[in-house]
Write a protein that holds these residues in place. Structure first.
Motif, mmCIF file in Angstrom:
data_model
loop_
_atom_site.group_PDB
_atom_site.id
_atom_site.type_symbol
_atom_site.label_atom_id
_atom_site.label_comp_id
_atom_site.label_asym_id
_atom_site.label_seq_id
_atom_site.Cartn_x
_atom_site.Cartn_y
_atom_site.Cartn_z
ATOM 1 N N ARG A 58 0.804 -1.199 0.031
ATOM 2 C CA ARG A 58 0.025 0.056 0.222
ATOM 3 C C ARG A 58 1.091 1.343 0.041
ATOM 4 O O ARG A 58 1.938 1.504 0.416
ATOM 5 C CB ARG A 58 -0.987 -0.012 1.285
ATOM 6 N N LYS A 59 0.276 2.589 -0.550
ATOM 7 C CA LYS A 59 0.787 3.850 -0.165
ATOM 8 C C LYS A 59 -0.185 4.473 0.121
ATOM 9 O O LYS A 59 -1.591 4.626 -0.633
ATOM 10 C CB LYS A 59 1.415 4.131 -1.522
ATOM 11 N N ASN A 60 -0.020 5.270 1.432
ATOM 12 C CA ASN A 60 -1.187 5.956 1.856
ATOM 13 C C ASN A 60 -2.436 5.364 1.994
ATOM 14 O O ASN A 60 -3.703 5.960 1.700
ATOM 15 C CB ASN A 60 -1.431 7.485 0.836
ATOM 16 N N GLY A 61 -2.300 4.146 2.341
ATOM 17 C CA GLY A 61 -3.700 3.193 2.481
ATOM 18 C C GLY A 61 -4.098 2.847 1.252
ATOM 19 O O GLY A 61 -5.182 1.904 1.668
ATOM 20 N N VAL A 62 -3.781 3.130 0.408
ATOM 21 C CA VAL A 62 -4.477 2.487 -1.159
ATOM 22 C C VAL A 62 -3.444 1.367 -1.416
ATOM 23 O O VAL A 62 -2.344 1.399 -1.686
ATOM 24 C CB VAL A 62 -4.405 3.571 -1.993
ATOM 25 N N THR A 63 -4.129 0.150 -1.824
ATOM 26 C CA THR A 63 -3.466 -1.080 -2.287
ATOM 27 C C THR A 63 -2.895 -0.680 -3.809
ATOM 28 O O THR A 63 -3.895 -0.309 -4.531
ATOM 29 C CB THR A 63 -4.349 -2.075 -2.354
ATOM 30 N N ILE A 64 -1.513 -0.692 -3.934
ATOM 31 C CA ILE A 64 -1.072 -0.794 -5.181
ATOM 32 C C ILE A 64 -0.270 -1.765 -5.886
ATOM 33 O O ILE A 64 0.036 -1.654 -6.799
ATOM 34 C CB ILE A 64 0.152 0.705 -5.148
ATOM 35 N N GLY A 65 -0.151 -2.777 -5.072
ATOM 36 C CA GLY A 65 0.342 -4.076 -5.567
ATOM 37 C C GLY A 65 0.470 -5.209 -4.489
ATOM 38 O O GLY A 65 -0.596 -4.956 -3.632
ATOM 39 N N HIS A 66 1.165 -5.858 -4.756
ATOM 40 C CA HIS A 66 1.193 -7.262 -3.819
ATOM 41 C C HIS A 66 2.608 -8.020 -3.955
ATOM 42 O O HIS A 66 3.312 -7.795 -4.859
ATOM 43 C CB HIS A 66 0.348 -8.496 -4.442
ATOM 44 N N VAL A 67 2.802 -8.731 -3.016
ATOM 45 C CA VAL A 67 4.136 -9.710 -2.689
ATOM 46 C C VAL A 67 4.051 -10.686 -3.740
ATOM 47 O O VAL A 67 2.991 -11.441 -3.881
ATOM 48 C CB VAL A 67 4.302 -10.131 -1.308
ATOM 49 N N ARG A 68 5.090 -10.745 -4.689
ATOM 50 C CA ARG A 68 5.131 -11.654 -5.626
ATOM 51 C C ARG A 68 6.130 -12.829 -5.004
ATOM 52 O O ARG A 68 5.687 -13.984 -5.126
ATOM 53 C CB ARG A 68 5.542 -11.110 -6.892
ATOM 54 N N LEU A 104 -3.680 -9.547 15.000
ATOM 55 C CA LEU A 104 -4.163 -11.024 14.430
ATOM 56 C C LEU A 104 -3.101 -11.452 13.615
ATOM 57 O O LEU A 104 -2.811 -12.704 13.416
ATOM 58 C CB LEU A 104 -5.480 -10.991 13.554
ATOM 59 N N GLY A 105 -1.926 -10.688 13.462
ATOM 60 C CA GLY A 105 -0.627 -11.378 12.725
ATOM 61 C C GLY A 105 -0.739 -11.072 11.090
ATOM 62 O O GLY A 105 0.051 -11.408 10.348
ATOM 63 N N ASP A 106 -1.763 -10.343 10.820
ATOM 64 C CA ASP A 106 -1.568 -9.976 9.231
ATOM 65 C C ASP A 106 -0.775 -9.014 8.953
ATOM 66 O O ASP A 106 -0.637 -8.086 9.722
ATOM 67 C CB ASP A 106 -3.259 -9.342 8.881
ATOM 68 N N ALA A 107 -0.136 -9.053 7.738
ATOM 69 C CA ALA A 107 0.981 -8.223 7.539
ATOM 70 C C ALA A 107 0.619 -7.575 6.380
ATOM 71 O O ALA A 107 -0.253 -7.974 5.448
ATOM 72 C CB ALA A 107 2.255 -8.811 7.158
ATOM 73 N N SER A 108 1.097 -6.105 6.141
ATOM 74 C CA SER A 108 1.069 -5.617 4.869
ATOM 75 C C SER A 108 2.305 -4.591 4.926
ATOM 76 O O SER A 108 2.908 -4.286 5.942
ATOM 77 C CB SER A 108 -0.122 -4.605 4.940
ATOM 78 N N ILE A 109 2.449 -4.162 3.585
ATOM 79 C CA ILE A 109 3.683 -3.318 3.429
ATOM 80 C C ILE A 109 3.253 -1.758 2.785
ATOM 81 O O ILE A 109 2.413 -1.955 1.977
ATOM 82 C CB ILE A 109 4.802 -3.881 2.177
ATOM 83 N N GLU A 110 3.903 -0.808 3.528
ATOM 84 C CA GLU A 110 3.175 0.618 3.412
ATOM 85 C C GLU A 110 4.339 1.365 2.701
ATOM 86 O O GLU A 110 5.498 1.216 3.633
ATOM 87 C CB GLU A 110 2.428 1.217 4.836
ATOM 88 N N PHE A 111 4.228 1.982 1.793
ATOM 89 C CA PHE A 111 5.329 2.838 1.355
ATOM 90 C C PHE A 111 5.066 4.268 1.933
ATOM 91 O O PHE A 111 4.045 4.923 1.746
ATOM 92 C CB PHE A 111 5.337 2.777 -0.274
ATOM 93 N N THR A 112 6.267 4.864 2.110
ATOM 94 C CA THR A 112 6.192 6.342 2.389
ATOM 95 C C THR A 112 6.033 7.299 1.396
ATOM 96 O O THR A 112 6.617 6.614 0.085
ATOM 97 C CB THR A 112 7.449 6.838 3.196
#
Length: 164
Positions: A58-68, A104-112
Motif C-alpha cells: 500500500r501507499k497512503n492506505g491504497v493498495t498499489i500491488g502485492h508481494v510476488r 491478528l498477525g496479518d501483515a502489509s507493506i506501506e510505502f512512504t
C-alpha cells in the motif's frame, strides 16, 4: 437447420459463455492484477514476519500491488521481498517501505510517499523498516502498567502515613 450444425452452435455458445464468466470473475475479483501492467521492485528487511506471496502493498492506505516472492538475501543478510506494483502508481526514488503487523498477525507493506523528483526504476532495491510485534508491545505495556500500579500503591501508603 440440420442437427450437427445446431449442436455445434450450442457447444460454441457454451464455451464462449464459460470463457466470459471466467474473465468476469477474475476482473471483478481479487485477481485484478492479472489484467494490469506492473513493475517489480525489491524490498530488503531485517525480518519479515507474516509476509507471504499475495500480501498487500500500500501507499497512503491504497493498495498499489502485492508481494510476488519472499526469499533470504544471502549477500546482505535479511529477507528480500519482491513486489509487483501497478504501473499507474509510480514510487519516488527516496521512498521507504514499512512493514505493518496487526494484532491478528496479518501483515502489509506501506510505502512512504517520498519527496524526490526522480522515480524509482523497476528492479530497484528499497530499504525496509521491520515492524514491531504487537504482542511484544502488549507485553512491554503490561510490565509498565504493573510498575505504575506498584508506584500508586506505594504513594497511597505514604499518603496514609501522612494522614495519620
Amino acid at each position: 437447420m440440420n442437427e450437427g450444425r445446431l449442436q455445434f452452435r450450442v457447444g460454441l455458445f457454451v464455451i464462449i459463455s464459460m470463457v466470459l464468466s471466467v474473465v468476469i470473475v477474475f476482473r471483478l475479483g481479487e485477481a485484478r492484477w492479472l489484467f494490469s501492467k506492473s513493475y517489480r521492485i525489491s524490498i530488503l528487511f531485517e525480518d519479515a514476519p507474516g509476509v507471504f506471496p499475495g500480501t498487500p502493498v500500500r501507499k497512503n492506505g491504497v493498495t498499489i500491488g502485492h508481494v510476488r516472492q519472499v526469499e533470504f538475501d544471502h549477500k546482505d543478510g535479511g529477507i528480500l521481498i519482491h513486489v509487483d506494483v501497478s504501473e499507474r502508481h509510480q514510487l519516488r526514488d527516496d521512498t521507504r517501505a514499512q512493514l505493518s503487523l496487526s494484532i491478528l498477525g496479518d501483515a502489509s507493506i506501506e510505502f512512504t510517499p517520498g519527496r524526490s523528483q526522480e522515480l524509482l526504476k523497476p528492479g530497484s532495491i528499497v530499504p525496509g523498516d521491520s515492524a514491531t510485534d504487537p504482542m511484544k508491545m502488549i507485553a512491554k505495556l503490561d510490565a509498565r502498567v504493573t510498575r505504575t500500579l506498584d508506584s500508586f500503591a506505594q504513594t497511597s501508603q505514604e499518603w496514609g502515613k501522612v494522614a495519620r
